[in-house]
Write an enzyme that holds these catalytic residues in place. Structure first.
Site, mmCIF file in Angstrom:
data_model
loop_
_atom_site.group_PDB
_atom_site.id
_atom_site.type_symbol
_atom_site.label_atom_id
_atom_site.label_comp_id
_atom_site.label_asym_id
_atom_site.label_seq_id
_atom_site.Cartn_x
_atom_site.Cartn_y
_atom_site.Cartn_z
ATOM 1 N N LYS A 179 8.354 4.769 16.967
ATOM 2 C CA LYS A 179 6.975 5.243 17.338
ATOM 3 C C LYS A 179 5.604 3.994 17.043
ATOM 4 C CE LYS A 179 4.860 5.707 13.002
ATOM 5 N NZ LYS A 179 5.712 4.745 12.276
ATOM 6 N N THR A 182 0.902 -1.163 -0.078
ATOM 7 C CA THR A 182 0.085 0.077 0.175
ATOM 8 C C THR A 182 0.762 1.407 -0.005
ATOM 9 O OG1 THR A 182 -1.573 -1.069 1.171
ATOM 10 C CG2 THR A 182 -1.903 1.313 1.155
ATOM 11 N N TRP A 183 1.801 1.169 0.808
ATOM 12 C CA TRP A 183 2.984 2.403 0.768
ATOM 13 C C TRP A 183 3.504 2.435 -0.368
ATOM 14 C CZ3 TRP A 183 2.905 6.801 2.253
ATOM 15 C CH2 TRP A 183 4.219 7.610 2.680
ATOM 16 N N ALA A 192 -1.061 6.436 4.377
ATOM 17 C CA ALA A 192 -1.163 6.167 3.043
ATOM 18 C C ALA A 192 -2.769 6.765 2.540
ATOM 19 C CB ALA A 192 -0.978 4.628 2.817
ATOM 20 N N ASP A 204 5.181 11.959 13.227
ATOM 21 C CA ASP A 204 4.979 10.812 13.062
ATOM 22 C C ASP A 204 4.255 9.956 14.158
ATOM 23 O OD1 ASP A 204 4.366 8.511 11.336
ATOM 24 O OD2 ASP A 204 6.647 8.065 11.458
ATOM 25 N N GLU A 210 4.567 -3.222 11.669
ATOM 26 C CA GLU A 210 5.936 -3.073 11.930
ATOM 27 C C GLU A 210 6.205 -3.107 13.340
ATOM 28 O OE1 GLU A 210 8.326 -3.799 9.948
ATOM 29 O OE2 GLU A 210 7.921 -2.894 8.085
#
Length: 359
Positions: A193, A11-12, A142, A246, A283
Site C-alpha cells: 500500500k 516513531t512507530w 502514529a 491501511d 518504506e
C-alpha cells in the site's frame, strides 16, 4: 505483569510502546547506544518529537542492554525500518526464549531477496521458535494514536492461538487488535500500500482531484490483490483492515511519509533530497523497486507500480506519468490482464435455475 520488549526507537516503536504501557504492561525500549538510552531516560521523550506535550508513560523505560530489554519478555516487537530488520533480529536471536513471541511491526520487503519481514525473522531465529512469529499491520497513523484517537490493527500469525496471544498484549482502550491467520496477505497489504500512497501523493501534489485519486487507489488495490494472490495470500485479506483499511489511511493523510514523498516529487525535488530531509523512512520507495521486479519476474501487469517506479528510479516526470496512467487503454476492470486470480470470483452455473411452481 506482562512485559514487551521493543527494538527500534522509531516513531512507530515509541507509539506502540506507549499504547502497551498505558495498559499497565511493562515496556522496555532498546536503544542502540548508552548515550541514546541515557538521553531518552532523562528527557522521557525523544528530541523534536510530536505531539509537543508527549512524555513516556510510567511503565515505558529505555535501556542500551539488549539482555535487559529481552529478559522476561512475553513478546519482542521489531519496529525498525525493513532494511534493518535482518541485522537487528540477528542480534536478538541468541537471547530469545521458547515462549517469547516475535512480532514484526515493519511494513516493507527486503531488497535483494524480496522477503517479507516474517520470512527474514524466520531466517535468523531457531526453527524451534518459528511458531511464535507474528506481524502487526493496519491503518495505524502514529501521530493519531499518540493523541489517544481510536484505532484498530491486525495481528497475524500462522495459527489463531499465536495471533490471539499477541493481540491480547497490544490491545488497549483506544487500540483494538483483530486477528488473522493470513500472515502473507497482512504483510503484503501493509507493504504494497505504500507504493500506492506515493502515487496518491503525486495525484494530490498535481491537484488532480478526488476522482483521479480514487481511481488510482482502486486500481492500486487491484494490483496489490493480484500480486498478493500470486505470492500465496488470500485475496479477501486485501479488503480488510490490513489491506483496504491501511490503504485508505495512508493515501488520504498528510501524516503519511509516503504520501509526503509523492507530493514533494511534484515540486521538482529530487528523490535523494527528499529522503535526506526526512527523519523517518518512507518504506514505499524501496518497496516499489522490489514489487516492480517481482511483477516482471511473475509476468504480472502492474501499471500503477510501473509508473511510480519510473518516477522514482528513471526520472520520469510525475505529471506525465500520472497522465499516461489515466490515459491507459481501458479493458475489463477485473480480468484480461493476466490476473487469473479473479476467475475465482466468477460464479459457475452448474445447473439451471429451478422454475418456480406457479401453484
Amino acid at each position: 505483569m506482562s512485559k514487551v520488549c521493543i527494538i527500534g526507537t522509531t516513531t512507530w516503536g515509541i507509539t506502540l510502546g506507549t499504547v502497551i504501557a498505558h495498559k499497565g504492561r511493562e515496556v522496555m525500549l532498546w536503544a542502540r547506544t548508552e548515550d541514546e538510552a541515557a538521553l531518552l531516560s532523562a528527557q522521557r521523550r525523544p528530541a523534536d518529537f510530536l505531539p509537543e506535550d508527549y512524555y513516556f508513560p510510567e511503565y515505558l523505560n529505555v535501556t542500551a542492554s539488549l539482555e535487559e530489554a529481552l529478559s522476561g519478555a512475553d513478546m519482542v516487537l521489531m519496529a525498525v525500518p525493513s532494511q534493518r530488520m535482518r541485522p537487528n533480529i540477528r542480534l536478538a536471536a541468541p537471547l530469545l526464549t521458547k515462549n517469547m513471541l516475535v512480532c514484526s511491526a515493519s511494513k516493507g520487503l527486503e531488497i535483494g531477496t524480496a522477503k517479507r519481514m516474517s520470512q527474514v525473522i524466520a531466517d535468523e531465529i531457531s526453527p524451534d521458535f518459528s511458531q511464535n512469529i507474528c506481524v502487526l499491520s493496519g491503518p495505524n497513523l502514529a501521530m493519531e494514536i499518540l493523541k489517544g484517537l481510536p484505532a484498530v490493527t491486525v495481528l497475524a500469525a500462522d495459527t489463531e492461538k499465536t495471533a490471539k496471544k499477541a493481540a491480547k498484549l497490544v490491545t488497549a482502550s483506544n487500540f483494538c487488535a483483530y486477528t488473522n491467520t493470513d500472515i502473507i496477505g497482512v504483510e503484503l497489504g501493509g507493504s504494497l500500500k505504500n507504493i500506492i500512497a506515493l502515487g496518491a501523493g503525486i495525484a494530490d501534489g498535481l491537484s488532480f482531484g478526488n476522482n483521479a485519486k480514487s481511481a488510482l487507489i482502486t486500481r492500486g488495490l487491484t494490483e496489490i490483490s493480484a500480486l498478493g494472490a500470486a505470492l500465496g495470500a488470500n485475496p479477501l485479506t486485501f479488503s480488510g483492515l490490513a489491506g483496504l483499511g491501511d490503504l485508505i489511511a495512508t493515501c488520504s493523510s498528510n501524516l503519511s511519509r509516503n504520501h509526503f514523498v509523492g507530493v514533494e516529487l511534484t515540486k521538482g525535488r529530487s528523490l535523494n533530497d527528499i529522503m535526506y530531509s526526512m527523519s523517518n523512512v518512507a518504506e514505499g520507495v524501496s518497496t516499489t523497486a522490489v514489487a516492480y521486479e517481482l511483477a516482471r519476474s511473475m509476468d504480472l501487469e502492474m501499471p500503477v507500480t510501473e509508473n511510480i517506479y519510473n518516477v522514482l528510479y528513471n526520472n520520469a516526470d510525475p505529471k506525465e506519468a500520472a497522465r499516461k496512467l489515466m490515459a491507459a487503454q481501458a479493458a475489463h476492470e477485473l480480468a484480461g490482464r493476466k490476473w487469473d486470480l479473479f476467475k475465482m470470483f466468477r460464479r459457475r452455473r452448474t445447473r439451471k435455475t429451478p422454475e418456480l411452481n406457479p401453484d
